[in-house]
Design an enzyme around this catalytic site. Sequence first.
Site, PDB file in Angstrom:
ATOM      1  N   GLU A 132     -23.240   1.920-104.432  1.00  0.00           N
ATOM      2  CA  GLU A 132     -22.195   1.109-103.269  1.00  0.00           C
ATOM      3  C   GLU A 132     -21.199   2.630-102.908  1.00  0.00           C
ATOM      4  O   GLU A 132     -20.282   2.526-102.058  1.00  0.00           O
ATOM      5  CB  GLU A 132     -21.480   0.077-103.835  1.00  0.00           C
ATOM      6  N   GLY A 151     -22.533  -8.662 -95.956  1.00  0.00           N
ATOM      7  CA  GLY A 151     -22.885  -7.573 -95.193  1.00  0.00           C
ATOM      8  C   GLY A 151     -23.703  -7.049 -94.592  1.00  0.00           C
ATOM      9  O   GLY A 151     -24.661  -7.544 -94.060  1.00  0.00           O
ATOM     10  N   ALA A 152     -24.559  -6.808 -95.800  1.00  0.00           N
ATOM     11  CA  ALA A 152     -25.526  -6.818 -95.316  1.00  0.00           C
ATOM     12  C   ALA A 152     -26.318  -5.874 -96.881  1.00  0.00           C
ATOM     13  O   ALA A 152     -25.898  -6.866 -97.920  1.00  0.00           O
ATOM     14  CB  ALA A 152     -26.299  -5.253 -94.702  1.00  0.00           C
ATOM     15  N   MET A 153     -28.312  -5.761 -96.858  1.00  0.00           N
ATOM     16  CA  MET A 153     -28.281  -5.439 -97.908  1.00  0.00           C
ATOM     17  C   MET A 153     -29.554  -4.741 -97.861  1.00  0.00           C
ATOM     18  O   MET A 153     -30.457  -4.338 -96.885  1.00  0.00           O
ATOM     19  CB  MET A 153     -28.745  -6.798 -98.533  1.00  0.00           C
ATOM     20  N   GLU A 154     -29.783  -3.287 -99.057  1.00  0.00           N
ATOM     21  CA  GLU A 154     -30.686  -2.227 -98.129  1.00  0.00           C
ATOM     22  C   GLU A 154     -31.573  -2.508 -99.312  1.00  0.00           C
ATOM     23  O   GLU A 154     -32.490  -1.633 -99.618  1.00  0.00           O
ATOM     24  CB  GLU A 154     -29.785  -1.247 -99.195  1.00  0.00           C
ATOM     25  N   HIS A 179     -23.825   2.678 -94.231  1.00  0.00           N
ATOM     26  CA  HIS A 179     -24.731   2.293 -95.116  1.00  0.00           C
ATOM     27  C   HIS A 179     -25.359   2.038 -96.085  1.00  0.00           C
ATOM     28  O   HIS A 179     -26.199   2.389 -96.690  1.00  0.00           O
ATOM     29  CB  HIS A 179     -22.804   1.591 -95.780  1.00  0.00           C
ATOM     30  N   GLU A 180     -26.302   1.358 -95.188  1.00  0.00           N
ATOM     31  CA  GLU A 180     -27.780   0.947 -95.700  1.00  0.00           C
ATOM     32  C   GLU A 180     -28.145   1.709 -96.032  1.00  0.00           C
ATOM     33  O   GLU A 180     -29.234   1.852 -96.535  1.00  0.00           O
ATOM     34  CB  GLU A 180     -27.340  -0.672 -94.975  1.00  0.00           C
TER      35      GLU A 180
END
Length: 879
Positions: free
Chosen positions: A338, A281-284, A315-316
Amino acid sequence: MAGNLTRDEARERARLLTVDSYTVELDLTTGEERFGSTTVIRFGSTEPGASTFVDLHGAVVREATLNGSALDPATYDAEKGRLPLPSLAESNELRVVADCTYSRSGEGLHRFVDPVDQSVYLYSQFETADAHRMYTCFDQPDLKATFEFVVTAPEDWQVVTNEGPDSAPRGGTTPHTPRGASGADSTENGVWRFPPTPRISTYITALIAGPYHVVTDEFRRPDGTVIPLGVYCRASLAEHLDADAIVDVTRQGFTYFEEVFDRPYPFTKYDQLFVPEFNAGAMENAGAVTFLEDYVFRSRVTDAAYERRAETILHEMAHMWFGDLVTMRWWDDLWLNESFATYMSVLCQAEATKWKGSWITFANLMKGWAYRQDQLPSTHPISADIPDIQAVEVNFDGITYAKGASVLKQLVAYVGRDNFLEGVRRYFRRHAWGNTVLADLLDALEETSGRDLASWSKEWLETAGVNTLRPSYEVNGDGEFTSFTVLQEAKADYPTLRSHRVAIGLYDRTAGGPEAVAGGSGGSSPRSKLVRRERIELDIVGARTEVKELIGKKRPDLVLVNDDDLTYAKIRLDDHSQRTLISGIGDIKDGLPRALCWSAAWDMTRDAEMATRDYVKLVISGIRGVTDISVAQTLLRQTRTAIQQYADPAWRAEGQRLLADALYELATEAEAASDFQLAYVQAFAGSATTDRHLNVLAGMLDGSEVPAGLKVDTELRWTLLRRLVVTGRAAEAEIDAELERDPTAAGERHAASCRASIPTAEAKAAAWEAVTGGKLPNAVFRATMGGFVEPDQAELLVPYVDRYFAEVGRIWKEWSGDMSQTFAEVAYPFLVVEQSTIDRTEAYIAEHAPPAALARLLSEGRDGVARALRARAKDAASA
């Protein structure tokens, strides 16, 4: 798995080394297959004379020098991804010149060519340990360092890393003013220079490059200081990019997190980049967050999709503090990253954005994921045992994210919100730019709350499995409770009975009237409502907890244990409450208790305590009372799954017809152009089977029968066509025609999925050949797999049970981690719901003793088939 670093190796390397800095020079102009990567690492050793290794994957090493002495490139082990480093000094400088390989699997530095305009786009994805696919490094989270990037790229490209550039190419553009410069200028054409980052881990470094479209903005603090913001996507998607909405959520997140964390955002700018063919979904990545570009909506979506995107953005962002500023020492504590980011994103969403009902979505969607994962044979403690990188790759699961966040919510109730947040602030102050373990967070929370968290940690973080809570009571002739007990149960293989902070809600049916429940279709009915009369909060401990406060109270129509969703546990309903729900689950006035009851019904269906046909009929009768679009769409997905996997095969066709009839009626009644109209049409398109249903879909597709207010746009056209293909009403010619209308990357994926779902043996064989050949890029691979495992075509998949077991070992060994995991999980014959599938799985595990991570995925697939068999038996018995 190349570069499968073990925990013991990482500990030894961390004991031996202190890494100071990296200078990484990348040349992205050298061709389509490889790019130049020159890395200089400065690091210390506690034991001069000792040896170690540095990580580098899939490269050709041109030269390597350690402290001025040449290393033999032949010592580089390309298969293991390691270069030995002998005879370390107290202070060391390593220089490695290599040609690295672009990825098409979404790992390392991924290269994508846009079919619309043939533009090339690059982005990196390094979690958990793929930074060494792009540059030479000590690829583990506790060897933090500063990173300075120098990038040579085509002059019309944007180049983004963790920091804004010091300089950009002559004639180039940059959304962030270079440091110390009034404009974007350099003496070198095509060269971007970036200042050193703070001390961060390798897995959150980033490079994104290409002719990206960018929208710039800023977040301005009350004191006037500014965080530059950038929102990026491919040029061919620019017309669909709603950057203003993304920036609005971003600003709300910064305002909220900086206040509750009492610490400014730790980096210098904040870019959000929507990139093609992303696996997650995404990466921080620090200051350069990458997102699945499906979050750039090409067609109309319901508000549930916007809510989900906002949660992902938040979230990120939470990771910038919890994960990037303070990082777990090793992947055992992945949950620290997480779970915390998930909890904080929902908290922020509920308190700082328009999605005030986010905890309802959390209870229905995220906790449902956690409960499913926690009942698999592969369940594990939140604080997991991760012996190597291969083990953590399969641990990005419902335990790590959703159960962990649920338990944090329980912890907040246990220690108090103010104490929890003050403990987090203290944790950040104490460990900024460092690495931590679980005890570091618990220590801070014990200090602020005054509670001993050792027993809490043991119960909730160090044991696996989910408890079940159910009410047990007696009433007298006047309908008053004479006894009331909450029973707690645990599975024999995970016997822990935990301490739970719960609320018990008593709900009564009220008289009907004009204010009666508004249905999702936009109508209303003069039905009565179920309204909470009373709520008590208490601790549940052990197998039996007496609730004396309820003695003498009149029994309500509905008793809801875990009202307000304070704890993490499956809940059951007493017989009286269950009868109330069957006749009127849609009449519950408030969204959260209604979502909890829906979750209980779904869980009982999966556990073969409720017949599938009863669940389907419950949804059909009650969904009009659902006013939350996210809950409605979740229910519709679950109902389709129930019919396809958990229903008695003899009843399945009837169940599908009942559902499709109801959905068509709901779509017809729904308010024109509403979210519910779109959701009902999408669900109808996934359920249609009869000629009448399919004629309606064909009419929507060709424009002859379109409900008022419904826009049949690009994505909905593919949804309609996919169902017509699955049912044999359309085939190759129609797929080709639709792809001609939508000649984009998304169109190519949809076409691949449709072709794989053509209901013929030949189509399945072609899809299997394409998938197992290992030539497909990751996004097309996933789309093809999705079409291949079409639930309504289980009979066509029977021949692939043996073929799967013949291939899965080879693929696990030869393919990259993400691609091999996807194949092992998605291609598993879970749709062949027969005892023979279970037997074949067990025989394979016994005979081949596969690696632990693969054995886990196989056991999960086997469990899914066994669960479906039990549910089908229950459903058949109910006939």
